[in-house]
Design a protein around this motif. Structure first.
Motif, short mmCIF file in Angstrom:
data_model
loop_
_atom_site.label_atom_id
_atom_site.label_comp_id
_atom_site.label_asym_id
_atom_site.label_seq_id
_atom_site.Cartn_x
_atom_site.Cartn_y
_atom_site.Cartn_z
N ILE A 1 85.19 48.08 6.03
CA ILE A 1 84.16 47.59 6.96
C ILE A 1 84.19 48.39 8.26
O ILE A 1 83.15 48.77 8.81
N ILE A 2 85.40 48.65 8.75
CA ILE A 2 85.52 49.38 10.02
C ILE A 2 85.01 50.81 9.85
O ILE A 2 84.26 51.32 10.68
N GLY A 3 85.39 51.45 8.76
CA GLY A 3 84.98 52.83 8.57
C GLY A 3 83.49 52.96 8.27
O GLY A 3 82.84 53.88 8.73
N GLY A 4 82.97 52.04 7.51
CA GLY A 4 81.57 52.09 7.14
C GLY A 4 81.40 52.06 5.64
O GLY A 4 81.71 53.03 4.97
N THR B 1 108.60 36.36 12.85
CA THR B 1 107.55 35.82 11.99
C THR B 1 106.30 35.52 12.82
O THR B 1 105.19 35.74 12.37
N GLN B 2 106.53 35.02 14.04
CA GLN B 2 105.39 34.77 14.92
C GLN B 2 104.66 36.07 15.22
O GLN B 2 103.44 36.14 15.22
N ALA B 3 105.44 37.12 15.46
CA ALA B 3 104.84 38.41 15.77
C ALA B 3 104.01 38.91 14.59
O ALA B 3 102.91 39.44 14.76
N ALA B 4 104.54 38.72 13.39
CA ALA B 4 103.80 39.15 12.20
C ALA B 4 102.48 38.41 12.11
O ALA B 4 101.43 39.00 11.83
N ALA B 5 102.51 37.11 12.38
CA ALA B 5 101.29 36.31 12.35
C ALA B 5 100.31 36.83 13.39
O ALA B 5 99.11 36.94 13.15
N PHE B 6 100.85 37.19 14.56
CA PHE B 6 99.99 37.67 15.62
C PHE B 6 99.28 38.96 15.21
O PHE B 6 98.11 39.17 15.53
N ARG B 7 100.00 39.81 14.48
CA ARG B 7 99.37 41.06 14.04
C ARG B 7 98.21 40.80 13.10
O ARG B 7 97.17 41.47 13.17
N VAL B 8 98.37 39.83 12.21
CA VAL B 8 97.28 39.51 11.29
C VAL B 8 96.08 38.98 12.07
O VAL B 8 94.93 39.34 11.80
N ILE B 9 96.36 38.13 13.06
CA ILE B 9 95.27 37.59 13.87
C ILE B 9 94.50 38.74 14.53
O ILE B 9 93.27 38.77 14.54
N LEU B 10 95.26 39.71 15.02
CA LEU B 10 94.65 40.86 15.68
C LEU B 10 93.69 41.58 14.73
O LEU B 10 92.56 41.92 15.09
N ILE B 11 94.15 41.81 13.49
CA ILE B 11 93.31 42.50 12.51
C ILE B 11 92.07 41.64 12.19
O ILE B 11 90.96 42.14 12.07
N GLY B 12 92.29 40.32 12.09
CA GLY B 12 91.18 39.41 11.83
C GLY B 12 90.14 39.47 12.93
O GLY B 12 88.94 39.55 12.68
N VAL B 13 90.62 39.47 14.17
CA VAL B 13 89.70 39.53 15.31
C VAL B 13 88.95 40.86 15.30
O VAL B 13 87.74 40.92 15.53
N LEU B 14 89.69 41.93 14.99
CA LEU B 14 89.07 43.25 14.90
C LEU B 14 87.91 43.23 13.90
O LEU B 14 86.82 43.74 14.17
N LEU B 15 88.16 42.62 12.74
CA LEU B 15 87.11 42.55 11.72
C LEU B 15 85.88 41.81 12.26
O LEU B 15 84.75 42.28 12.11
N VAL C 1 83.95 43.91 14.73
CA VAL C 1 83.16 44.96 14.07
C VAL C 1 81.93 44.35 13.41
O VAL C 1 80.82 44.87 13.54
N LEU C 2 82.10 43.21 12.73
CA LEU C 2 80.96 42.57 12.07
C LEU C 2 79.89 42.19 13.07
O LEU C 2 78.70 42.30 12.81
N LEU C 3 80.32 41.74 14.25
CA LEU C 3 79.36 41.26 15.24
C LEU C 3 78.70 42.42 15.98
O LEU C 3 77.52 42.35 16.32
N THR C 4 79.47 43.48 16.26
CA THR C 4 78.93 44.51 17.14
C THR C 4 78.50 45.77 16.40
O THR C 4 77.58 46.46 16.82
N LYS C 5 79.17 46.09 15.29
CA LYS C 5 78.83 47.33 14.59
C LYS C 5 78.98 47.10 13.09
O LYS C 5 79.87 47.67 12.45
N PRO C 6 78.11 46.24 12.53
CA PRO C 6 78.29 45.84 11.13
C PRO C 6 78.21 47.01 10.15
O PRO C 6 78.68 46.91 9.03
N GLU C 7 77.60 48.12 10.56
CA GLU C 7 77.51 49.25 9.63
C GLU C 7 78.78 50.09 9.64
O GLU C 7 78.93 51.04 8.89
N GLY C 8 79.74 49.75 10.51
CA GLY C 8 81.01 50.48 10.57
C GLY C 8 80.89 51.71 11.47
O GLY C 8 79.82 52.03 11.96
#
Lengths: 287, 234, 310
Positions: free
Chosen positions: C235-238, C272-286, C289-296
């Motif tokens: 999705i990020i790449g396009g 473990t908390q830090a690992a969870a935080f990283r996933v949240i970060l990737i989720g937010v990134l997704l 991207v979907l909201l601002t640049k859905p074409e990637g």
């Protein structure tokens, strides 16, 4: 025979939980036209909110239950307004991808706050009550049944008697017509999230009462939730209730012939069969 | 003048369907839009109701622009729209369908429903039946009832007789005339049965290829030989 | 530092292979597969079982060469895709999504529970690393070259396929299934072919992963690592752009492993908390991207659109 009845009884309890979750999933699917992959994790969130109020803040269970439902609904509306509302203009599959992201965010948020370990509402062990024919149930399981029946009746009355509930069914029937009819669709969508979130939060709390809480408890139920939704017919809340019970009982009964670890696969197989034989579901409309 | 469509250009995406259409409806009139398939008749109604992208021009309701209004706001202003097909909620009962028409109303006034049931007596006995189980003509009554329940001032009808048997066609058109006479609602109607529609209309418009070709009283259009030859099938 | 960079690029390349496979399915054909982890696991286990020396704990010990393992991984993944495709590809795209999640889950259950086959949760260790004894310290560098070669071959195959009449039909189906059907195209067959080819690519990626890490267990094929990251990359790449898919893999893996380095400095009590935080970060990134640049970032391959407008 006793084993059979015991499994059916366990299946009904599981079915109650699945049914509560899939009513909202089905309505959201019917109205917003996308499968909400975050529905299972919303369920988990509800369960942990109740844990917050009951165990961490020491409130009575009933209060924790109600507050957790309300807070989950609040989160659902916020997520809808920030993410889904803007995505609604695009293809429904984009909404689906968005919900996969929300699912991960919610699950890991829960892990961040409450840790990866299991939690319990109550540490005590309940003595099972013997019903007739050698079937045993825990008092909590009777509670689960009663609460489910009460919530299903309330949901039914809401959908049948209130203007908002009727509008939900109308939008599930025909979104375009709902718009030209003058229904404030955005308002109804918000209420649909409230109804879906409240019921799925309740499902999560009941699951937590029956077993325990873990960050992946809802995600693990996502497949059965979708199976129940598709089995009952997308957009049909009554179908979802029936579907939930069928999936719950079948999963338990399947342990007679296959190892219990493959239980989630049963939901999947039933769903696949339904999609192949009658994609509109048991109580769905022809599309 | 209740409705004024001024030089409207509209369409889907890059494609324009209406190329500068102007239409007027006066208070209490029945106005028909006729023309061949694909001439932009339905698109005209949908543009008025904000369902098709308006690119140029203006739609005025009692002199105020309604270009930016959402459908539920338009219903609040007194406009009502009956789509051509799929115009009832099949899993809702007849009565619930009517209630949806009154969604914007804060109170469920009973007299509104009585009015509709008086207008369409067959609906009264079917009020608890799911609309999906009704016949085509009965569904059309439900759709009309749903559109009329807020006592609109302007009713937009998109081919109200499409797909109905000849018996029902006359009945529905007579009903339109009756509703217009009794409630005073102005009607803007798109109709395939051009002759029948023009006969009962105060005025009419003939569209072709997204443009207005003729505009006159209903009777004059019927008598116009050119119109008759080109658009009314001789 | 260099050795970390090589390691980083190898993993990145393996994700690149996955993303190319997914791009073929989703970007070019519109098949919504969220069971990437399943095919990944199938590829990894197939090659591992075929190339390992015999052990008593589980099936295997065929001692077959590395290249046979890779090809077999592709074939088995392809067969599984074929079996899955038959009942699901006639369904709506969202049903397919739900179905693939179910399949990935079932594959994970099998891997976890069928000890005779996969050694269960203990996983398979000692998967042969080709030419390891010959290369010694330079091994990872060799493996990086290998990954790049495989990536290049797959990229070349996909580009050729997409620009062929076959690829044109695929995209026509994605744009408008009805039109493609009325044009006399057997939509089902083309979708099935795309699903199978994409799955075979994922299978190859899985095999290459297994031979690099030399150890696989069900833990490695959880939906997060196996499926979700690949989706975010695409999705990020396009979607609909092979170069975009690779760029997305590079960026997303940089963020994912970059945050891993950062959080490794945190006290172990909160890892473990830090690992969870990283996933949240990737989720937010997704979501962003979907909201601002859905074409990637790169958007759809311009070649794709021009073909469609012909």
């Amino acid at each position: 025979m006793v084993l059979l009845l015991q499994l059916i009884s366990n299946g009904i309890i599981l079915g109650c939980i699945i049914a509560l979750g899939s009513i909202g999933l089905s309505l959201l699917y019917g109205i917003l036209k996308f499968g909400n992959f975050a529905h299972g994790d919303m369920m988990t969130l509800g369960a942990y909110f109740a844990f917050l109020f009951k165990v961490q803040l020491g409130m009575p269970m009933w209060a924790a239950f109600v507050l957790a439902m309300a807070l989950t609904a609040f989160v659902a509306i916020i997520v809808d307004q920030i993410i889904y509302k803007s995505l609604r203009k695009s293809d429904s599959i984009i909404l689906l991808i968005g919900s996969v992201g929300i699912a991960l965010i919610l699950r890991n948020f829960i892990q961040l706050i409450w840790g990866p370990q299991n939690h319990f509402y109550d540490k005590g062990i309940q003595m099972p009550i013997k019903l007739g024919l050698g079937v045993r149930v825990k008092p909590n399981q009777i509670l689960i049944l009663v609460v489910t029946v009460a919530l299903v009746i309330l949901a039914h009355l809401f959908l049948r008697k209130t203007k908002m509930g009727k509008a939900m069914r109308a939008m599930s029937d025909n979104m375009d017509l709902a718009k030209v009819t003058g229904i404030n669709t955005e308002q109804v969508i918000k209420w649909t999230w409230v109804l879906g979130a409240v019921l799925t939060a309740a499902a999560g709390i009941l699951l937590g009462i029956d077993t325990h809480l873990s960050p992946s408890m809802g995600w693990n139920l996502l497949l059965p939730l979708f199976a129940a939704t598709i089995l009952g017919g997308i957009g049909s809340p009554y179908g979802a209730m029936l579907g939930g019970l069928v999936i719950g009982v079948s999963q338990e009964l399947s342990t007679l012939i296959i190892p219990p670890t493959y239980k989630p696969g049963v939901a999947f197989l039933i769903m696949l069969l339904m999609l192949l034989i009658k994609p509109t579901g048991l109580m769905g409309r022809s599309v | 003048m209740i409705l004024q469509v001024k030089d409207v250009v509209s369409g889907y995406g890059d494609m324009d369907i209406l190329h500068g259409i102007s239409i007027e409806v006066n208070q209490g009139e029945i106005v028909s839009i006729v023309g061949p398939n694909g001439s932009g008749k339905s698109t005209t109604l949908k543009t008025i109701f904000g369902l098709v992208n308006l690119k140029q021009g203006e739609v005025l309701y009692y002199g105020d622009s309604i270009n930016q209004n959402t459908p539920d706001q338009l219903v609040g202003l007194g406009l009502s729209f009956v789509p051509q097909s799929d115009n009832v909620f099949p899993s809702l009962t007849v009565h619930e369908n009517l209630e949806m028409g009154a969604f914007i109303s804060k109170t469920n006034k009973k007299y509104r429903f009585d009015l509709i049931y008086d207008l369409f007596p067959p609906l009264k006995e079917k009020r608890k039946t799911q609309a999906g189980n009704l016949s085509g003509g009965q569904r059309q009554m439900v759709a009309f009832g749903r559109a009329l329940i807020m006592e609109p001032e302007l009713l937009l009808l998109d081919e109200p007789t499409a797909g109905l048997s000849p018996l029902y066609i006359d009945m529905i058109l007579e009903k339109v005339a009756e509703i217009n006479k009794e409630t005073g609602v102005s009607v803007l109607m798109v109709e395939q049965n051009a002759k029948k529609a023009l006969k009962m209309s105060d005025r009419g418009y003939v569209l072709a290829a997204g443009q207005k070709k003729y505009e006159d009283t209903g009777q004059a259009l019927l008598n116009n030989e050119e119109v008759a030859q080109l658009f009314l099938g001789g | 530092m260099i050795s970390y960079l090589i390691f980083f690029l190898i993993i990145c390349g393996i994700y690149g292979i996955m993303t190319l496979g997914l791009n073929l399915q989703w970007g070019y054909t519109g098949l919504f597969n969220i069971g990437v982890a399943g095919f990944w696991a199938v590829g990894a286990y197939t090659s591992a079982i075929l190339t390992k020396p015999p052990v008593p704990e589980h099936l295997g010990g065929f001692n077959l060469p590395f290249i046979v393992g890779i090809l077999a991984a592709a074939v088995v993944s392809g067969i599984i895709a074929f079996l899955i495709g038959i009942p699901t590809l006639r369904l709506r795209e969202d049903y397919l999504a739900i179905a693939t999640i179910g399949i990935a889950e079932i594959i994970r259950l099998i891997v976890k529970n069928e000890e005779w086959l996969t050694n269960g949760v203990r996983g398979i260790s000692g998967i042969p690393k080709p030419f390891h004894s010959l290369l010694g310290n330079a091994y990872n560098f060799f493996y990086l070259i290998l990954v790049i070669v495989v990536l290049a071959i797959i990229y070349f195959i996909i580009q050729r396929g997409i620009q062929s009449p076959w690829g044109r039909v695929l995209r026509a189906i994605r744009e408008d299934e009805e039109v493609a059907t009325t044009a006399g195209k057997d939509v089902f067959r083309y979708r099935l072919e795309s699903l199978i080819l994409g799955a075979m690519i994922m299978g190859v990626g899985g095999a290459i992963y297994a031979h690099f890490t030399s150890f696989i267990s069900p833990e490695a094929f959880k939906p997060m690592q196996g499926t979700f990251l690949v989706w975010v990359m695409l999705i990020i790449g396009g979607s609909g752009n092979s170069l975009g898919a690779l760029l997305g893999a590079l960026i997303t893996w940089s963020i994912w492993s970059g945050t891993e380095i950062l959080t490794s400095f945190l006290p172990s009590a909160i890892t473990t908390q830090a690992a969870a935080f990283r996933v949240i970060l990737i989720g937010v990134l997704l979501e962003v991207v979907l909201l601002t640049k859905p074409e990637g970032l790169l958007g759809e391959d311009p070649h794709v659109s021009s073909v469609l407008k012909e």
